[in-house]
Design a protein around this motif. Sequence first.
Motif, PDB file in Angstrom:
ATOM      1  N   GLU A 106       0.824  -0.961  -0.299  1.00 40.55           N
ATOM      2  CA  GLU A 106      -0.071  -0.209   0.005  1.00 40.55           C
ATOM      3  C   GLU A 106       0.786   1.343  -0.506  1.00 40.55           C
ATOM      4  OE1 GLU A 106      -4.101  -0.744   2.186  1.00 40.55           O
ATOM      5  OE2 GLU A 106      -3.190   1.586   2.881  1.00 40.55           O
TER       6      GLU A 106
ATOM      7  N   GLN B  90      -2.458   4.089  -3.492  1.00 40.03           N
ATOM      8  CA  GLN B  90      -2.633   3.335  -4.277  1.00 40.03           C
ATOM      9  C   GLN B  90      -2.638   1.743  -3.298  1.00 40.03           C
ATOM     10  OE1 GLN B  90      -0.430   2.217  -7.748  1.00 40.03           O
ATOM     11  NE2 GLN B  90      -1.366   0.197  -7.638  1.00 40.03           N
TER      12      GLN B  90
ATOM     13  N   ARG C 256      -6.926  -6.794 -10.482  1.00 46.24           N
ATOM     14  CA  ARG C 256      -7.008  -6.181  -9.687  1.00 46.24           C
ATOM     15  C   ARG C 256      -5.616  -5.529  -9.375  1.00 46.24           C
ATOM     16  NH1 ARG C 256      -8.243  -5.489  -3.435  1.00 46.24           N
ATOM     17  NH2 ARG C 256      -6.202  -4.331  -2.413  1.00 46.24           N
ATOM     18  N   ARG C 257      -4.795  -5.384  -9.967  1.00 41.59           N
ATOM     19  CA  ARG C 257      -3.224  -4.602  -9.523  1.00 41.59           C
ATOM     20  C   ARG C 257      -3.758  -3.897 -11.106  1.00 41.59           C
ATOM     21  NH1 ARG C 257       1.607  -4.090 -10.557  1.00 41.59           N
ATOM     22  NH2 ARG C 257       2.421  -5.148  -8.540  1.00 41.59           N
TER      23      ARG C 257
ATOM     24  N   HIS D  78      -6.047  -1.262 -10.716  1.00 48.64           N
ATOM     25  CA  HIS D  78      -5.359   0.114  -9.206  1.00 48.64           C
ATOM     26  C   HIS D  78      -4.225   1.040  -9.982  1.00 48.64           C
ATOM     27  CE1 HIS D  78      -6.162  -2.356  -5.639  1.00 48.64           C
ATOM     28  NE2 HIS D  78      -7.397  -1.955  -6.404  1.00 48.64           N
TER      29      HIS D  78
ATOM     30  N   HIS E 251      -4.934   4.042 -10.631  1.00 53.32           N
ATOM     31  CA  HIS E 251      -3.870   6.069  -9.966  1.00 53.32           C
ATOM     32  C   HIS E 251      -3.154   6.330 -11.186  1.00 53.32           C
ATOM     33  CE1 HIS E 251      -0.357   5.624  -7.232  1.00 53.32           C
ATOM     34  NE2 HIS E 251      -0.364   6.688  -8.353  1.00 53.32           N
TER      35      HIS E 251
ATOM     36  N   LEU F  12      -8.542   6.110  -3.743  1.00 55.88           N
ATOM     37  CA  LEU F  12      -9.003   4.589  -4.538  1.00 55.88           C
ATOM     38  C   LEU F  12      -9.882   4.170  -3.854  1.00 55.88           C
ATOM     39  CD1 LEU F  12      -6.403   3.073  -6.762  1.00 55.88           C
ATOM     40  CD2 LEU F  12      -8.885   2.106  -6.444  1.00 55.88           C
TER      41      LEU F  12
ATOM     42  N   CYS G  18     -14.021   5.879  -7.132  1.00 52.29           N
ATOM     43  CA  CYS G  18     -12.498   7.176  -6.696  1.00 52.29           C
ATOM     44  C   CYS G  18     -13.016   8.502  -6.636  1.00 52.29           C
ATOM     45  CB  CYS G  18     -10.808   6.695  -7.621  1.00 52.29           C
ATOM     46  SG  CYS G  18     -11.222   5.169  -8.416  1.00 52.29           S
TER      47      CYS G  18
END
Length: 410
Positions: free
Chosen positions: A41, A45, A101-102, A105, A109, A132, A137
Amino acid sequence: MVFQCQRESFLKEFTTTIESVKKADDGSVEVTFKDTVFFPEGGGQPFDEGIFIKSSDKSEYQVKNVIRRGPIAVHILADENNPLSNLKENDEVLQKINWNRRFDHMQQHSGQHLITALFEREFNNPTKAWWLGSESCYIEVTTEVKQSELQHIEKLCNECISQALPVEVQIYEKPEDAGDEVTRASRGLPLDLSGPIRVIKIEGVDANMCCGTHVKDLAQLQVVKLMGTEKTKGKIMVHFLVGNRVIKKLEETYQREQELTLLLNGGPETHKDLIKKLQSTVKSSQKTIQKLTKELATNLATKLNEDPNPPQYFFHHRNDGSDMEFATIFFKAVKPKIFYFMTIADGIDSKNGSAILHGDPTDIDAVKDEIAKILDGKGNGKNGKYQAKVTKLNKIKDCENFVKKYFENK
Ligand SMILES: [Zn+2]
């Protein structure tokens, strides 16, 4: 330390070795690696989730959280497969992150970098913080945003996306090497900073320090949608969605629109009018019901008031959707000082509802507990009035028989 995930943000799998395994104070198992593809984290993000597989015996371990302690990424494991006894220093493992998921993000981001930079450039409105979440967001801006400004920024964002502007990561050994423009960034440096400085540049738009993972060029954002502003507790928030989240939102909205079309029996362009019409019909029906309820309750009371020989007790049960207003009107209008037992179901034919007793306090005290017991409810009251919420209105006849017997034996 700059982690492998930060050097190559599109790396989904990575082979490395364990540096340490230990049990934390809260009982969870913490693992650190020589390097990691898991993003801890940071920079707004959220952390990556995923698994790693021990090369020698193919045992698999779930990573449920990754946190950063200074330059070290600490991986917190789900407590399964007995990680403490199976894992040790220098074990080779293959890390695999949850890529959906990544990438989500990365889109949100990197989109945030773009939106923030454009708000600052176009309207001198810097971002104070951003969030986020798993669904939505937002950026928290400094001054209020007009609808026209929102439209302008959204248009510019999507123009930058269509130009596929490159997003570059540059690493400087010392903060001062990155230049004034970058180190002045409002977010500043973390207190536990150590090692090199990482700067993210969107060609011609932005240069900012950031530890997060980003797309290679803006085309990978697909689309930016600004969802409107919100003002709460002195915060001015601009909500946004990027990439796949826009598609997901459109899909959900379209699905809902289709369902509404079926329910309302009319196309999307008529939904607003059809709902307004429904609302006004409901409103006038409610008025009619109120009027009829009042008439019904008043008539019932009048009949008793005009009876020269009123009965010893009076039962009345409603399971037609009348509400407590019926009882209020009736008891206000009725005069004979007799025993009343009334029930009102919560809805048509519902077993749940209210039981109301009015009468001489001695009579009420003598029967109320048994009635509450038969109807399976709890109530209270005083001075000859008692009311209970009950759940077995199908047992009314038993209550009536009980009351009849009570008065026969009195
Ligand atoms: Zn970033």
